[in-house]
Every structure is written in structure tokens, then in C-alpha cells.
Design a protein around this motif. Structure first.
Motif: not given
Length: 624
Positions: A274-291
């Protein structure tokens, strides 16, 4: 598009229709009627397999929201992937089409109509038209573990002139046939269109449209392949470079997750406070994570749920543009990693989003999976998977923060810590805010409402009970947690005697929130517990006093689906497969560290419960 492997080899993936199995297994506890596991206020397919949400958006011409989803209309396994379709005026009540709107039917998408996006357009001489951009698939299998087959995935368009009732593929299809020729990719799918104020071309042309296609560069990094898109012709894409290069299996800390080797359904958004500060984000599904290590450090405790699921994660990442005014290279990344977190810690994947012009908010939907059930149980219930409730994402801003509950602020990789003025010793913290859409209050119209407030909690919670009479309810609770508290939370009773329950609890010492699910005598159900790192912050008020953040738990239960929001920044979605057809009550509790006399360990500041969401004529719930 998540290319799912439901406990079978990749080469066995097909469009076959599986028959219902006989589940009268001796010695196993099964519900009398599997339909009780089907949710009512979450979007589901009419029958069969469902996965990724796609084609999300608002049509200003008709005033309808559109929500599409990956669907196999012919069976309850992954395969024959088509687009199901639902519409709504409010994101709460949905009308779902009985038949898919797009099916594999032409040469370039004969193996599947995979995930994509929707644009309300006034282009190509079609004012008021809706355009779908989707991944058209002509070859299977495709998977990040296999060598990529060129031409297996392409980008295609379909247009509706009648508000989404019918769709026509375009003669220009496919508009992109292969990934960038100089790159060896692990995947290349799930188109998404957006504006990006900090994009490489936006400084000169602020209205630039960017097209994202998710995937990875083999043996190098998961990423997004970024294109410019001609606003007047959505079929014209020009590659400008990879979005980021974070390397393989980046795992900054327990607060951020494993970013894998291939990304799916990546969305970019700019979130502003609400003060005008911004950040860019990506949301993603990640494959191949190490168990995770298969050893269990908790002795006889149930294993973590994620050990029985696909090795993937639903994550987010804040990025900073590399700020190139004149961009000529197609190899250098357009942005850099800033900080990152986990969007959902449970059985939730393939999140997709759209900007809602009605509320000026970014709305996110995801796929809540059925992977905690065996194949036989899943076939018996007749459906598989559902779409989450709508979530609103924003830029959370916490001011005058002095410390976290236990961890050093600098060690928490899911927050951006900005020092305040010199000498104050405080910081402003930024992170992703994830909240249930406020329009969901409409579900409470027929619910039985009850409240508690100012209750000192102990390990004997019988006096802190709220009765329930349905399996469709919402709770919004707030706790003040003392320094002596070892554990605080809520128990969901699945039996009248309270012996079988789901426990939601926070451990302040380990800064961990857990959901322990009921133990049903059935080896075909994954009963593992859900876990998420979570902390509370201490801030300083204008009088110089330290103020501890309260623990806030907001949860929705719908037959077998539980979505839990903790302080609007930690979310866990899970499934509760229990034979009982309703819940019996909610109990609030807190435990103290041994040897500490401070009382109480926690106080229930307030709790509101709505029992019978969307249920007309709810009878009074039984007393505990």
C-alpha cells in the motif's frame, strides 16, 4: 502441464480407461460410501482424472470468470488430456461443463491439449473474443528424465467468439513448433502471458507483452523461456532469452525448498504494497527435486507425507531484473535470484494465476492431488484430483521487526530483510502474502456460526471445545504464544470420543508447523504428516516496547480437503481420508516446556467457526 507418472513406468502412460477395482479387502477399513470424500465447494471434474488449472481469466463482455482444467473425460488415470471448463460470476459458485471444450483431435495436439492461459482480446478482427494459448502435444512420453523429442510440444491457439461456449483452433497453429534451436531443453510447455514493468524492453515500450514457456536447460538450470508477444497478434512470439539461471537443485535453506531441474506452469507477477513498494515474483512447479533422506529421525513417528509423493514442489521466487536497456543476447538470463519460498507445503501443485480486474488482485489456483491414495482406492471413488480454493497473493510488509522467534533473520531465506534507519536495530521485512480470497465469505450464508475468545489454553483441552456437525467448515483463530510454550494448536475430532483426530500444531522451538492426520487402518492411504517451517516475528512499537506477533490459523475443510493458511504466509494443503461422514468438533490446546511455571502457555485470543459451509438448513451440531 504436469506430466504425471501415477506409479507406473513412463512408457506405460496411455489413454486407457481403467475399470473400477473390487476393494472389499479383508482387514482394511474402508468408508461405506466413497462419495463422502468428494468435496462440494471446490471445483472438480464431472468424473475421472483432473490435474492442472489453466485458461484462467475474467471476460468483461459477459461478466464471467473462466477456470479450465486438465481432464481425462474417459477415465481415472492421466491420459487423453483435454480441457474441462467452468464459469462463475464470483469465484465461489461454479457451473462446470459436462464435456471438454478442447480434446486431442488434430495432428499437432493428437497426444494432448496441455496447460496454457486465457486472454480476453480485441485482436485479429474479433472484438470481445477470448483466446486460449495452450501446449499442443504430438508425441509422448515427455519428461525431464528423458531426452527431449523436438516437436513433441508446440504452442497453439484457440478462439471463442461466444463467451467461451465453443472454441475454434486457428489456422496458424502451431505458432511455435520447437524450443529455441541453440538450447537443449528438459521441457518446453505451459504458455503464460503477462506485462512486466521491469522487463528488458519495458523501459522503452511499457505495454510490452511477455510470453513465458516453462522448462529447463539440460544439465544447467530450470528456467523460463521468455518471448515478446505482439499484442495485436497473439500468435507472434519472439524469443529474447532465459529468465534466470539458478543452477540445478538450488536449495537455499529449509525455508525455500528445492528448485529442481525443470519448471512447469511458471507465472510472473509484480506485487505491490500500500506504500507503492514492489517486488517481482515467479510461482512455479519444480520437478526433479532431490528426495529427502529416507531415514526417520523421529523414531516410531509416522513418516512425512512428502516421502510418499512425487519428488516435486510448488515454490515461489522473487527476482530482480538485470535491467538491460538494449537486449541483444538470447543466452544471458534476464533476471537474477533475490529470495524465495514455498507456495504450498502439501499435496498442491501446478499453480496458475490471473489478474482480476474486478478486484485489482492476482488470483492463484492450484491442483490438489489424489496421490495419497493407492490406485485401487482412487479408481473406486470415481474421481481423482480437484482445484484449490482461490488465493490472493500480495507483498507482505512487516515493519519495525527486531527478531524472529528463534532463527536469525538473515538465515530465513524466504524473506527480504531491509534495515531501518541506523540506530533503530529494526528491519522492514518483505515476503509473499498468500490469503484465501475474501469472496469465500459467501460460503458462510447457511453456516452455523460460533465464537470463542480470551481462553487460557492447557494440555487438557476438553473445556476449549467447539462442536461440529458437518465435514464442511471454516475456522479463523488467533493465539498469543508465551515464551514457555512448547506446542500450540487445534485438534479436529473425527470420532465422538476424540481418539481419532487431525492435529494442527506449531512448535515455537523448532519454528515448525505440522499437520498430523488420523491413522486409518488401511495401508493404501498415505497418512504421513505435513510439515512447514514457520516463525513469528517480534516488532517494536512507537513506545519502544517489544510486541510478539500472534499465531493466526485460517483453515477450510471440505469433505476430504484441508487448506490451512498460517499468518497469510505459510500454506499447507492436504487430504483427510477418514471413514466418518462428518467431523465432531474442534479442540484448542497448548503445552508448556517442562520446568517452566509461566502460565498459560498460550491464550486463544479469538476463534470463529462456520460449520456447514454452503449447506442449506444445517441442523444444530451435536454437543461434545
Amino acid at each position: 502441464m504436469s506430466v504425471h507418472k501415477p506409479r507406473q513406468k513412463l512408457e506405460q502412460l496411455s489413454c486407457e480407461i481403467h475399470q473400477v477395482h473390487d476393494l472389499s479387502h479383508k482387514g482394511k477399513t474402508l468408508p461405506r460410501d466413497h462419495s463422502q470424500w468428494r468435496p462440494s465447494f471446490h471445483v472438480t471434474a464431472p468424473a475421472g482424472w483432473l490435474n492442472d488449472p489453466c485458461g484462467l481469466g475474467y471476460d468483461p463482455t459477459t461478466g464471467l470468470y473462466h477456470l479450465c482444467f486438465q481432464w481425462n473425460p474417459h477415465g481415472n488415470e492421466w491420459g487423453n488430456i483435454s480441457w474441462g471448463h467452468a464459469t462463475s460470476t464470483d469465484l465461489v459458485s461454479w457451473t462446470t461443463s459436462a464435456a471438454p471444450i478442447l480434446t486431442p483431435s488434430v495432428e499437432y495436439d493428437c497426444q494432448g491439449v496441455f496447460t496454457g492461459c486465457l486472454q480476453a482480446t480485441d485482436t485479429s478482427g474479433h472484438p470481445g473474443a477470448l483466446t486460449i494459448l495452450y501446449t499442443s502435444v504430438r508425441h509422448l512420453p515427455i519428461h525431464h528424465t528423458l531426452s527431449y523429442t523436438l516437436g513433441s510440444e508446440s504452442l497453439s491457439l484457440a478462439v471463442s467468439q461466444n463467451g467461451g461456449k465453443t472454441w475454434e483452433r486457428q489456422d496458424c497453429n502451431p505458432v511455435l513448433s520447437v524450443p529455441p534451436s541453440h538450447l537443449t531443453v528438459t521441457g518446453w510447455r505451459d504458455p503464460f502471458i503477462t506485462t512486466w514493468a521491469e522487463g528488458p524492453l519495458s523501459k522503452h515500450t511499457p505495454s510490452t507483452l511477455y510470453g513465458f514457456i516453462s522448462g529447463g536447460i539440460a544439465k544447467k538450470t530450470p528456467t523460463v523461456f521468455v518471448y515478446t508477444v505482439q499484442a495485436t497478434d497473439l500468435g507472434k512470439w519472439e524469443f529474447i532469452g532465459p529468465l534466470v539461471d539458478v543452477g540445478l537443485n538450488l536449495r537455499p535453506s529449509r525455508w525455500s525448498g528445492d528448485y529442481g531441474v525443470n519448471w512447469e506452469v511458471a507465472n510472473l507477477m509484480t506485487l505491490t504494497n500500500d506504500t507503492g513498494t514492489s517486488r517481482d515474483f515467479i510461482i512455479m512447479g519444480a520437478e526433479g527435486c532431490i528426495p529427502l533422506d529416507s531415514s526417520n529421525p523421529n523414531g516410531n513417528r509416522v513418516q512425512e507425507a512428502r516421502r510418499g509423493r512425487e519428488a516435486r514442489g510448488q515454490l515461489w521466487m522473487s527476482i530482480t531484473s538485470n535491467g538491460k536497456k538494449e537486449y541483444t543476447s538470447t543466452d544471458r538470463p534476464l533476471a537474477s535470484y533475490a529470495f524465495s519460498g514455498i507456495f504450498d507445503h502439501g499435496c498442491y501443485y501446478a499453480a496458475n494465476s490471473f489478474y482480476d480486474p474486478q478486484t485489482s488482485q492476482r488470483i492463484v489456483y492450484g491442483w490438489i492431488t489424489e496421490e495419497d491414495l493407492s490406485n485401487s482406492l482412487r479408481h473406486h471413488q470415481g474421481f481423482s484430483g480437484l482445484i484449490s480454493l482461490p488465493r490472493v497473493v500480495g507483498l507482505m510488509t512487516l515493519k519495525n521487526v527486531k527478531k524472529a522467534r528463534s532463527s536469525q533473520l538473515g538465515s530465513i531465506t524466504s524473506i527480504d530483510v531491509v534495515p531501518d534507519a541506523p540506530g533503530t536495530g529494526t528491519f522492514t521485512i518483505y515476503t509473499m502474502k498468500i490469503s484465501p480470497d475474501s469472496r469465500l465469505v459467501q460460503l458462510r450464508q447457511y453456516a452455523r456460526e460460533s465464537h470463542l475468545a480470551g481462553v487460557a489454553l492447557s494440555t487438557l483441552p476438553s473445556q476449549n471445545a467447539m462442536p461440529l456437525g458437518t465435514s464442511k467448515w471454516e475456522i479463523d483463530a488467533e493465539f498469543s504464544v508465551s515464551k514457555s510454550c512448547a506446542r500450540v494448536g487445534i485438534k479436529i475430532l473425527h470420532t465422538s470420543d476424540g481418539q481419532n483426530c487431525t492435529t494442527l500444531s506449531w512448535d515455537p522451538r523448532s519454528e515448525t508447523f505440522e499437520i498430523h492426520r488420523p491413522l486409518v487402518d488401511n495401508a493404501e492411504i498415505n497418512h504421513g504428516y505435513e510439515t512447514a517451517p514457520h516463525t513469528l516475528f517480534t516488532s517494536v512499537n512507537e513506545r519502544g516496547e517489544e510486541i510478539d506477533e500472534t499465531l493466526r490459523v485460517h483453515a477450510f475443510f471440505d469433505s476430504s480437503v484441508l487448506e490451512v493458511f498460517i499468518n497469510d504466509r505459510t500454506v499447507i494443503s492436504t487430504r483427510i481420508y477418514h471413514p466418518a461422514d462428518h467431523c465432531f468438533g474442534l479442540l484448542f490446546f497448548a503445552e508448556s516446556d517442562a520446568g517452566l511455571d509461566e502460565q498459560p502457555a498460550a491464550v486463544l485470543v479469538r476463534a470463529s467457526i462456520w460449520d456447514g459451509l454452503g449447506v442449506r438448513g444445517l441442523m444444530n451440531a451435536p454437543r461434545l
